[in-house]
Scaffold this active site. Sequence first.
Site, PDB file in Angstrom:
ATOM      1  CB  ALA A 233      -0.927  -0.004   1.207  1.00 43.02           C
ATOM      2  N   GLY A 235       0.592   1.173  -3.337  1.00 41.32           N
ATOM      3  CA  GLY A 235       0.717   0.400  -4.567  1.00 41.32           C
ATOM      4  C   GLY A 235       1.714   0.908  -5.595  1.00 41.32           C
ATOM      5  CG  ASP A 252       0.124  -2.828   3.102  1.00 45.88           C
ATOM      6  OD1 ASP A 252      -0.574  -2.491   4.082  1.00 45.88           O
ATOM      7  OD2 ASP A 252       1.239  -2.329   2.879  1.00 45.88           O
ATOM      8  CG  ASP A 288       9.878   0.969   0.009  1.00 44.25           C
ATOM      9  OD1 ASP A 288      10.925   1.013   0.681  1.00 44.25           O
ATOM     10  OD2 ASP A 288       9.296   1.992  -0.407  1.00 44.25           O
ATOM     11  CE  LYS A 317      12.247   1.852   4.358  1.00 45.68           C
ATOM     12  NZ  LYS A 317      11.969   2.539   3.095  1.00 45.68           N
TER      13      LYS A 317
END
Length: 365
Positions: A233, A235, A252, A288, A317
């Site tokens: 999300a 997307g 998600d 991600d 990250k």
Amino acid sequence: MNLLLLCRPGFEPETAAEIADWAARREIAGYPQAERGSGWVRFHDLAAQQENTGADPEEEAGRNTARPALPPRNLIFARQCVRVLADLPQLDPSDRLTPMLAALADTPWRPFGSLIVEHPDSDAARPLAGLARSFGNALRPALRKAGLLSASEDLQQPCLHLCFFSGTHAVLGVSQPRGERIWPQGIPRLRLPKEAPSRSAQKLEEAFQILLRPDEREQWLKPGMSAVDLGAAPGGWSWILTRHHIHVTAIDNGPLADSLLATGLVRHLRADGFSWQPTQPVDWMVCDMVEQPRRVAARMAEWFAHGWCRRAVFNLKLPMKKRHAEVQANLADFHAHCAEAGVAVQTRARQLYHDREEITVLAWS
């Protein structure tokens, strides 16, 4: 070899640490020079400096008959890495061309296959964009007339770089041939279509441009392939995959953009990306998710260990401090987990232009 590296402003320490590690592994004596926020790092090769200081002209001419080694391509924090051919700190604005042609007269790389005129990606250097653009238009025909640049672009030959630091200071350098276009500053010019669900779509598109070779993009991104997007999300990454006509399972608990579901290529499952498991292997897994990088690396390794995917693109990250060390530790953990499962996995990683406090990793088995 003396090197110039362009990077994201603020990440000069990481770039300096990475090139120092690279040099140390190859027993190259030298040191990095960095200035916070400048967007560049210089690596000074002490052996090269000693040679240049006391070299005999005839011996130096003999060395120029063969092409010396070119800089590495596999650095994570450097967007551009070039071998310095000439540092020109006192250019006359009324005639910048003459000293540049003189500096390249005996280069062993002539003719170069292409020319890139650029500047660091910093607030201080951005006003140089107009100079870089206009001067490139004047330099190309002059280089061709002098036999220093091929008549047409040849991407199989080394690329000549001209980097402006100011109107009176520039560096000439050379980079390895890549068989594809090299972007100024190492930044691909991507446009975000208005129908894209989020700006994060540019991250995956840039990853495909930077981390995949042209032949790999052709072979690995075929219509009809299957993919899973963990933490999908709204997307953006799934949308990029559908642009390649790949069927996506988006994982998600959050909602997806209507424009994405309208493609007919996306199946949305409300589930946790750290616990959901596929029933059969897929061609691609992308991720991600905003989570601790070591946890993400372990989860990505689990996908390869179980054979759930053949290829993956994922982001790690970065912490506020010791970012270079953390990246090395995360990638080492990822490879160690895969090796424990008896799976050989290769990786490429880069801090992309559209990344912020993160790096993007391509992995394949």
